[in-house]
Design a protein around this motif. Structure first.
Motif, PDB file in Angstrom:
ATOM      1  N   SER A  42       4.281  -0.690   3.806  1.00 58.72           N
ATOM      2  CA  SER A  42       4.012  -0.992   2.240  1.00 58.72           C
ATOM      3  C   SER A  42       2.565  -0.653   2.004  1.00 58.72           C
ATOM      4  CB  SER A  42       3.657  -2.690   2.288  1.00 58.72           C
ATOM      5  OG  SER A  42       2.937  -3.276   3.227  1.00 58.72           O
ATOM      6  N   ASN A  43       2.183  -0.802   0.686  1.00 57.55           N
ATOM      7  CA  ASN A  43       0.946  -0.125   0.445  1.00 57.55           C
ATOM      8  C   ASN A  43      -0.122  -0.659   0.835  1.00 57.55           C
ATOM      9  OD1 ASN A  43       2.398   1.308  -1.566  1.00 57.55           O
ATOM     10  ND2 ASN A  43       2.235  -0.028  -3.313  1.00 57.55           N
ATOM     11  N   LYS A  49       8.954  -1.520   7.237  1.00 59.44           N
ATOM     12  CA  LYS A  49      10.360  -1.773   7.144  1.00 59.44           C
ATOM     13  C   LYS A  49      10.682  -0.596   7.888  1.00 59.44           C
ATOM     14  CE  LYS A  49      14.180  -1.881   3.370  1.00 59.44           C
ATOM     15  NZ  LYS A  49      14.085  -1.780   2.215  1.00 59.44           N
TER      16      LYS A  49
END
Length: 116
Positions: A42-43, A49
Motif C-alpha cells: 500500500s502507499n 497484498k
C-alpha cells in the motif's frame, strides 16, 4: 522515483522472505505448496497484498487457508529482515493471473476457429 525504487525493493524483499520461509521453515505440508508470485505494498507501506499460486490449482483455497494460519510466523520472519519502521500487515490472496491467461487463450482459440 526514489520512492518507487524503495517500494519495489521492499516488495521484492517480502517475496523472497515469504517464499524462503514457506519452502524451508514452515512445517505445514499444505502451506509449503504455496509460492508468492507478486507483492503489492500500500502507499503507506502498512499492508502487503501477497499473491499466491500453487502447483495444483484445485487446492488453492486449502493452501490459502493454511498460509493464513501461519501468517504470524511469516510476519515474524519478515520482521527479522525488515528495514523500515513498521512491518506491514500481510494479506494473502490467490493469484488469478494464470486462470485469466487461460481464459484469454480460450477466447483466442474460439476466434481462430470462427475465422476458419
Amino acid at each position: 522515483m526514489a520512492n518507487e525504487v524503495r517500494v519495489a525493493r521492499l516488495e521484492s524483499l517480502i517475496k523472497d522472505v515469504i517464499n524462503n520461509a514457506l519452502a524451508n521453515e514452515i512445517n505445514d505440508k499444505i502451506a509449503k505448496l504455496a509460492r508468492v508470485t507478486a507483492v503489492r505494498l500500500s502507499n503507506d507501506l502498512s499492508v502487503a497484498k501477497i499473491f499466491l499460486d500453487a502447483h495444483k490449482r484445485e487446492s488453492m483455497l486449502k493452501v490459502l487457508e493454511n498460509v493464513n494460519k501461519v501468517s504470524g510466523l511469516l510476519r515474524s520472519k519478515l520482521a527479522a529482515e525488515w528495514t523500515s519502521y513498521k512491518v506491514p500487515e500481510l494479506r494473502f490472496v490467490i493469484d488469478e493471473t494464470i486462470d485469466y491467461a487461460n481464459h484469454i487463450d480460450e477466447l483466442f482459440k474460439k476466434i481462430k476457429q470462427q475465422e476458419n
